[in-house]
Design an enzyme around this catalytic site. Structure first.
Site, PDB file in Angstrom:
ATOM      1  N   TYR A 152       0.994  -1.221  -0.065  1.00 12.92           N
ATOM      2  CA  TYR A 152       0.047   0.041  -0.073  1.00 12.92           C
ATOM      3  C   TYR A 152       0.804   1.194   0.035  1.00 12.92           C
ATOM      4  CZ  TYR A 152      -4.185  -2.759   0.906  1.00 12.92           C
ATOM      5  OH  TYR A 152      -5.240  -3.735   0.832  1.00 12.92           O
TER       6      TYR A 152
ATOM      7  N   HIS B 167     -16.722  -4.545  -1.995  1.00 10.54           N
ATOM      8  CA  HIS B 167     -15.138  -4.962  -2.212  1.00 10.54           C
ATOM      9  C   HIS B 167     -14.877  -6.054  -1.041  1.00 10.54           C
ATOM     10  CE1 HIS B 167     -11.037  -4.468  -2.225  1.00 10.54           C
ATOM     11  NE2 HIS B 167     -10.834  -4.379  -1.086  1.00 10.54           N
TER      12      HIS B 167
END
Length: 611
Positions: free
Chosen positions: A204, A390
């Site tokens: 990330y 998601h």
């Protein structure tokens, strides 16, 4: 207009490629292959769907629907124009990938043309044919498979298509919305510059940006992904967070791995989700009456862009410059739009046992949270116009359930064939009103059959999430509405009696019984001998556990209900699944023996083909 008249009209407007796109008012279009040789257009109504395919071939064209994206067990159409005569044939494929012609042919040819380079065909079918060899077309993700060959279908059937094949996940029944913005609309880019992607499974990356300094209020009306060419499978999702407006501008050049011990402290002020994009998604256009506000005192000044890089092949030396493009206008819409994150609070306490065909997680946006926040902010309620659902690799289906007075309303959004590599906002056919005291459940179904250890809630692609992002208006001060099952009951299931107090390590350590002594709780969960029966019992228990409520405002503020423990709601009634022509036919078929008892042979025989 008759079929012959349509064909004649088509001839009049033939271009070099052999079709007139506007005549037949197809509202949706897509290119299925990277070279642009296979294009489709389609339109649909409540009962049927019509396709037009334009393919660079003079042979046969294949178009089908598959649950997995593979050829096996798919529903397939093969069509073409052979010596001036069009043909459309309905096929299905067995588990050994052998193609069979359907006894019941459910496609209708609308028109067909062929020139020196291309074949153009239009055909229609019912959304629900009630034929077991056909796949129903619903609002869920559809894995469209395609193929073509230079030769038409011969007496022995279609020849193997070779490399002229592919698949693409789509939502065929997406509501028609205006996707474009007026020419000349201003835009700005939030884009990384040469980020070195580490050679590891999941990264990330976070980068701070400042929103353009507009002198008065503007509305962002469209957001598009800017994915570096060749990195379409590397960039898994992008989240945009609003940060503290008092940040020092010297920090704007900071880019660093997110959730890292050494990341800048300023990243911790970026809590509120402004926008979300995920793999496979295209640009998102806000409805004409709502937009994302910039330029006022409560609007984002600084934003953090979080990019999730998925690199399972551990590629080395990859450098990425992906990001987002945001279109904005001084012509204001009526409402300010915003986002609420809902579902299961991302944590190790969200755990999935291995070896299960199906495991269900529920993330609650509780009645208490919506009551407190909407009563104070918007007593008349908010209107949801789009939803992004998601999860990760184990995800198979997601739905967002909506309750009022513990009675279930139609689902807010649903995807029964979730595809990890295709996640984008679903526009709602009709906007949905959320009132104070309503509640929602984000429900995720997983498959962990091929896994030997627990799957944990977390950031990695191999971890799991169960989230939904609701786009709505008018804006209220509610950023997250989530829940997390209590850990105590989960530990008791595997026989844990005591943990080491005080908690000084994470994951915390088990003290007793002896078989788990000095193991972390994650190690203890993995050591437990899971079976299908135990996994199912664990799932049933978790769904009944008390849950920790997350109910937060923008920034780092919280509503008073945040952190409280509540029990899952008692549901008075569940929503009935929508009826289809097939379910009605099944019901009629079930009553046939009773009709025969009363009417005997007087029952009209012409009804039988419909039963």
């Amino acid at each position: 207009m008759s079929r012959l008249e349509r064909a004649r009209a088509l001839l009049v407007c033939l271009s070099a490629l052999g079709f007139c796109a506007t005549l037949h008012a197809f509202k949706h279009a897509a290119t299925l292959d990277p070279e642009g040789k296979y294009r489709i257009r389609w339109r649909w109504d409540d009962s049927a769907i019509t396709f037009e395919v334009e393919v660079e071939t003079r042979g046969y064209v294949g178009l089908g629907f598959s649950t997995t994206g593979a050829m096996a067990l798919s529903d397939l159409l093969i069509a073409g124009v052979d010596r001036g005569k069009p043909y459309v044939q309905d096929y299905h494929v067995d588990s050994n990938r052998k193609v069979h012609r359907d006894p019941e042919q459910n496609y209708r040819l609308e028109y067909a043309m062929e020139n020196s380079t291309h074949t153009v065909l239009a055909f229609s079918r019912l959304l629900h044919t009630c034929d077991t060899n056909d796949k129903a077309i619903t609002e869920s993700t559809v894995r469209v498979i395609w193929a073509y060959h230079s030769e038409d279908v011969g007496p022995s059937g279609p020849k193997y298509h070779g490399t002229n094949r592919g698949r693409k996940s789509m939502r065929l029944l997406e509501p028609t919305t205006a996707r474009n913005v007026p020419a000349g609309t201003q835009f700005f880019n939030l884009q990384n510059t040469d980020v070195p992607v580490p050679s590891k499974d999941t990264t990330y990356w976070c980068q701070l940006f400042k929103i353009p300094d507009v002198q008065k209020k503007h509305h962002i009306i469209r957001i598009e992904p800017l994915i570096q060419r060749g990195h379409e499978n590397l960039v898994h999702h992008i989240l945009l967070y609003q940060c503290d407006s008092g940040l020092n501008e010297t920090e704007l050049d900071l880019g660093h791995e997110c959730y890292h011990p050494n990341m800048p402290d300023s990243f911790l002020t970026c809590e509120t989700v402004v926008f979300a994009w995920a793999i496979g998604g295209e640009g998102f256009t806000y409805p004409p009456h709502a937009g994302l506000s910039i330029g006022t005192s409560i609007d984002p000044v600084y934003v953090l862009m979080e990019v999730h890089y998925d690199n399972p092949a551990l590629q080395q030396g990859v450098v990425d410059s992906s990001g987002l493009r945001l279109y904005y206008t001084p012509t204001l819409r009526r409402y300010d739009a915003s986002v609420i994150e809902m579902g299961v609070w991302v944590s190790l306490y969200h755990m999935l046992p291995p070896g299960l065909q199906e495991y269900v997680s529920e993330g609650h946006c509780t009645q208490e949270c919506l009551q407190e926040s909407l009563d104070q902010e918007m007593p008349s309620g908010i209107r949801v116009f789009a939803v992004l659902m998601h999860s990760h690799l184990a995800g198979r289906a997601i739905r967002v359930r909506h309750f009022r007075n513990q009675e279930e309303l139609p689902h807010l959004a649903q995807d029964d064939e979730f595809d990890f590599n295709f996640q984008e906002f679903q526009y709602l056919t009709q906007e949905r009103l959320l009132l104070p005291g309503d509640s929602l459940i984000t429900e995720c179904k997983y498959n962990t059959r091929g896994r030997k250890n627990m799957t944990w809630g977390g950031l990695s692609t191999r971890d799991e999430m169960c989230l939904s992002y609701l786009l709505y208006y008018p804006r209220v001060n509610l950023a997250r509405c989530e829940s997390l099952p209590e850990i105590t009951g989960q530990l008791k299931f595997i026989g844990v009696k005591k943990i080491q107090i005080p908690v000084t390590t994470w994951p915390f350590i088990i003290k007793s019984p002896k078989r788990y002594s000095n193991l972390s709780f994650t190690e203890a969960m993995d050591k437990f001998k899971w079976s299908k029966k135990r996994g199912k019992a664990f799932n049933e228990m978790v769904l009944r556990l008390p849950m920790n409520v997350r109910c937060s405002k923008r920034g780092q503020e919280e509503w008073s209900i945040q952190g409280t423990i509540v029990s899952p709601p008692e549901i008075k009634s569940e929503a009935r699944p929508p009826t289809t022509p097939c379910s009605a036919a099944t019901k009629l078929s079930a009553t046939l023996p009773f009709l025969l008892l009363f009417f005997g042979s007087s029952l009209p025989t012409h009804l039988s083909p419909w039963l």
